[in-house]
Write a protein that holds these residues in place. Structure first.
Motif, PDB file in Angstrom:
ATOM      1  N   VAL A 182       0.731  -0.992  -0.018  1.00 21.31           N
ATOM      2  CA  VAL A 182       0.141  -0.011   0.495  1.00 21.31           C
ATOM      3  C   VAL A 182       1.061   1.427   0.557  1.00 21.31           C
ATOM      4  O   VAL A 182       1.989   0.625   0.391  1.00 21.31           O
ATOM      5  CB  VAL A 182      -0.855  -0.023   0.603  1.00 21.31           C
ATOM      6  CG1 VAL A 182      -2.001  -0.955   1.151  1.00 21.31           C
ATOM      7  CG2 VAL A 182      -0.417  -0.120   2.635  1.00 21.31           C
ATOM      8  N   SER A 183       0.244   2.764  -0.235  1.00 19.95           N
ATOM      9  CA  SER A 183       1.372   3.680  -0.848  1.00 19.95           C
ATOM     10  C   SER A 183       0.941   4.157   0.144  1.00 19.95           C
ATOM     11  O   SER A 183       2.937   4.224   0.388  1.00 19.95           O
ATOM     12  CB  SER A 183       0.711   5.003  -1.581  1.00 19.95           C
ATOM     13  OG  SER A 183      -0.131   5.191  -0.818  1.00 19.95           O
ATOM     14  N   ASN A 184       1.291   4.503   1.460  1.00 21.84           N
ATOM     15  CA  ASN A 184       1.425   4.652   2.704  1.00 21.84           C
ATOM     16  C   ASN A 184       2.113   4.153   3.784  1.00 21.84           C
ATOM     17  O   ASN A 184       2.762   4.734   5.004  1.00 21.84           O
ATOM     18  CB  ASN A 184       0.199   5.628   3.763  1.00 21.84           C
ATOM     19  CG  ASN A 184      -0.570   4.040   3.225  1.00 21.84           C
ATOM     20  OD1 ASN A 184      -0.509   3.252   3.654  1.00 21.84           O
ATOM     21  ND2 ASN A 184      -1.744   5.125   4.322  1.00 21.84           N
ATOM     22  N   ARG A 185       2.557   3.023   3.100  1.00 22.04           N
ATOM     23  CA  ARG A 185       3.725   2.189   3.438  1.00 22.04           C
ATOM     24  C   ARG A 185       4.987   1.918   2.925  1.00 22.04           C
ATOM     25  O   ARG A 185       6.314   2.125   3.202  1.00 22.04           O
ATOM     26  CB  ARG A 185       3.336   0.828   4.389  1.00 22.04           C
ATOM     27  CG  ARG A 185       2.286   0.459   4.064  1.00 22.04           C
ATOM     28  CD  ARG A 185       2.505  -0.487   4.862  1.00 22.04           C
ATOM     29  NE  ARG A 185       0.703  -0.773   5.918  1.00 22.04           N
ATOM     30  CZ  ARG A 185       0.721  -2.436   6.216  1.00 22.04           C
ATOM     31  NH1 ARG A 185       0.755  -3.641   5.771  1.00 22.04           N
ATOM     32  NH2 ARG A 185      -0.418  -2.340   6.699  1.00 22.04           N
ATOM     33  N   ALA A 186       4.738   2.697   1.888  1.00 24.61           N
ATOM     34  CA  ALA A 186       5.974   3.054   0.879  1.00 24.61           C
ATOM     35  C   ALA A 186       7.041   3.831   0.600  1.00 24.61           C
ATOM     36  O   ALA A 186       6.226   5.331   1.449  1.00 24.61           O
ATOM     37  CB  ALA A 186       6.111   2.730  -0.556  1.00 24.61           C
ATOM     38  N   THR A 187       8.575   4.082   0.746  1.00 28.68           N
ATOM     39  CA  THR A 187       9.312   4.822   0.224  1.00 28.68           C
ATOM     40  C   THR A 187       9.852   4.827  -0.773  1.00 28.68           C
ATOM     41  O   THR A 187      10.527   2.835  -0.865  1.00 28.68           O
ATOM     42  CB  THR A 187       9.787   4.604   1.149  1.00 28.68           C
ATOM     43  OG1 THR A 187       9.495   5.198   2.701  1.00 28.68           O
ATOM     44  CG2 THR A 187      11.276   6.221   1.229  1.00 28.68           C
ATOM     45  N   LEU A 188       9.982   5.944  -1.923  1.00 30.68           N
ATOM     46  CA  LEU A 188      10.598   5.128  -3.145  1.00 30.68           C
ATOM     47  C   LEU A 188      12.484   6.202  -3.182  1.00 30.68           C
ATOM     48  O   LEU A 188      12.259   7.479  -3.419  1.00 30.68           O
ATOM     49  CB  LEU A 188       9.350   5.387  -4.470  1.00 30.68           C
ATOM     50  CG  LEU A 188      10.358   5.591  -5.965  1.00 30.68           C
ATOM     51  CD1 LEU A 188      10.882   3.806  -5.901  1.00 30.68           C
ATOM     52  CD2 LEU A 188       9.551   5.866  -6.532  1.00 30.68           C
ATOM     53  N   ALA A 189      13.357   5.350  -3.258  1.00 26.48           N
ATOM     54  CA  ALA A 189      14.350   6.467  -3.849  1.00 26.48           C
ATOM     55  C   ALA A 189      14.972   6.521  -5.505  1.00 26.48           C
ATOM     56  O   ALA A 189      15.336   5.518  -6.385  1.00 26.48           O
ATOM     57  CB  ALA A 189      15.663   6.167  -3.100  1.00 26.48           C
ATOM     58  N   VAL A 190      15.310   7.558  -5.592  1.00 23.16           N
ATOM     59  CA  VAL A 190      15.939   7.549  -6.934  1.00 23.16           C
ATOM     60  C   VAL A 190      17.270   8.379  -7.384  1.00 23.16           C
ATOM     61  O   VAL A 190      17.218   9.402  -7.082  1.00 23.16           O
ATOM     62  CB  VAL A 190      14.815   8.191  -8.347  1.00 23.16           C
ATOM     63  CG1 VAL A 190      15.277   8.175  -9.855  1.00 23.16           C
ATOM     64  CG2 VAL A 190      13.229   7.406  -8.062  1.00 23.16           C
ATOM     65  N   CYS A 191      18.272   7.952  -7.817  1.00 20.80           N
ATOM     66  CA  CYS A 191      19.168   8.285  -8.306  1.00 20.80           C
ATOM     67  C   CYS A 191      20.147   7.564  -9.285  1.00 20.80           C
ATOM     68  O   CYS A 191      20.583   6.757  -9.989  1.00 20.80           O
ATOM     69  CB  CYS A 191      20.033   7.625  -6.592  1.00 20.80           C
ATOM     70  SG  CYS A 191      21.961   7.980  -5.828  1.00 20.80           S
ATOM     71  N   GLY A 192      20.716   9.167  -9.572  1.00 22.89           N
ATOM     72  CA  GLY A 192      21.308   9.163 -11.032  1.00 22.89           C
ATOM     73  C   GLY A 192      21.008  10.489 -11.752  1.00 22.89           C
ATOM     74  O   GLY A 192      20.983  11.431 -11.146  1.00 22.89           O
ATOM     75  N   ASP A 193      20.812  10.601 -11.995  1.00 22.20           N
ATOM     76  CA  ASP A 193      21.629  11.691 -14.172  1.00 22.20           C
ATOM     77  C   ASP A 193      20.087  12.842 -13.995  1.00 22.20           C
ATOM     78  O   ASP A 193      19.490  12.227 -15.156  1.00 22.20           O
ATOM     79  CB  ASP A 193      22.061  12.170 -15.449  1.00 22.20           C
ATOM     80  CG  ASP A 193      21.905  13.049 -15.599  1.00 22.20           C
ATOM     81  OD1 ASP A 193      21.792  13.874 -14.998  1.00 22.20           O
ATOM     82  OD2 ASP A 193      23.062  12.977 -17.279  1.00 22.20           O
ATOM     83  N   VAL A 194      19.458  12.717 -13.404  1.00 22.56           N
ATOM     84  CA  VAL A 194      17.778  13.098 -12.835  1.00 22.56           C
ATOM     85  C   VAL A 194      17.199  14.413 -12.386  1.00 22.56           C
ATOM     86  O   VAL A 194      18.410  14.770 -11.271  1.00 22.56           O
ATOM     87  CB  VAL A 194      16.942  12.300 -12.700  1.00 22.56           C
ATOM     88  CG1 VAL A 194      16.571  10.460 -12.848  1.00 22.56           C
ATOM     89  CG2 VAL A 194      17.007  11.681 -10.559  1.00 22.56           C
ATOM     90  N   ASP A 195      16.444  14.882 -12.700  1.00 19.63           N
ATOM     91  CA  ASP A 195      15.992  16.578 -12.384  1.00 19.63           C
ATOM     92  C   ASP A 195      14.427  16.139 -11.167  1.00 19.63           C
ATOM     93  O   ASP A 195      13.849  15.046 -11.079  1.00 19.63           O
ATOM     94  CB  ASP A 195      15.179  16.960 -13.267  1.00 19.63           C
ATOM     95  CG  ASP A 195      14.398  18.434 -12.673  1.00 19.63           C
ATOM     96  OD1 ASP A 195      15.146  19.095 -11.591  1.00 19.63           O
ATOM     97  OD2 ASP A 195      12.964  18.836 -12.515  1.00 19.63           O
TER      98      ASP A 195
END
Length: 233
Positions: A170-183
């Protein structure tokens, strides 16, 4: 994000690879009693087919990009060549929101896991590691393997995995991490769109863990081997 997911973005200008990691709070602690390994198998089967794509179609998209998605008992980890990160994000979102857990794929993944568990049963190092965890954590979920046991895995089926996915992913248990050449703003816009249908669920409240009392404890696993494995903590 608008759906409740916590988004972390680490911009790395010029990085050739973009990495994404999705963590679900609770992980293997949410396994149904007697069906330990459910969280692990749920993640492992997200890439085995969705309402949009079959396993073969998913693989056909990931391979040309050189992309990789790996499941664990606590979520998903993915990486891809930097410029392809948006395509990978769309695939990841579809796996999270619309998995199907086909019965034949569930059977195959269970067989693979049971084979691994059979090998570990004869492996002194693996058994010593498990015994060490039990000594430290007792009956707490941290005292067992995240992928369950031969007995618990045998009780898991497609229905078990679908029910776990509805309850735990479910969404309120989730953490999403993004690392790279992004804005960061672009990442947020994209995932706000891709995950807009992800519904929140019941918040997990912290519970005081029950561990064994402090003291000296020793366990022994006997095996006819040339090596001795010792775990001290």
């Amino acid at each position: 994000l608008k759906c409740g997911v916590k988004l972390l973005v680490s911009p790395r200008p010029g990085a050739p690879v973009t990495a994404l990691e999705l963590h679900l709070k609770g992980g293997p602690s949410q396994d149904p009693e007697g069906k330990e390994g459910t969280a692990y198998l749920t993640s492992a089967l997200l890439s085995q087919g969705t309402e949009t794509w079959t396993e073969e179609e998913l693989a056909a998209q990931l391979e040309p990009m050189g992309a990789l998605i790996i499941g664990s008992a606590s979520g998903l980890a993915a990486r891809v060549e930097g410029k392809e990160w948006k395509a990978l994000a769309a695939i990841l979102a579809d796996m999270v929101l619309r998995p199907t857990f086909p019965a034949d794929r569930v059977k195959l993944q269970k067989q693979r896991l049971q084979h691994r568990l059979l090998i570990e049963r004869e492996n002194p190092q693996a058994q010593a590691r498990l015994a060490f965890r039990r000594l430290v954590y007792g009956d707490h979920w941290m005292g067992r393997a995240a992928y369950g046991s031969l007995e618990s895995v045998a009780k898991i089926n497609s229905r078990t995995l679908r029910a776990h996915h509805r309850r735990a992913w479910v969404s309120n248990r989730a953490t999403l991490a993004v690392c790279g050449d992004v804005d960061g703003k672009a990442v947020k816009r994209l995932f706000d769109r891709l995950l807009r249908d992800w519904t929140p669920g019941k918040i997990i409240k912290p519970r005081k863990p029950k561990f064994p009392k402090r003291g000296s404890r020793v366990a022994l696993h006997s095996a006819d081997r040339r090596q001795v494995h010792v775990f001290l903590g």
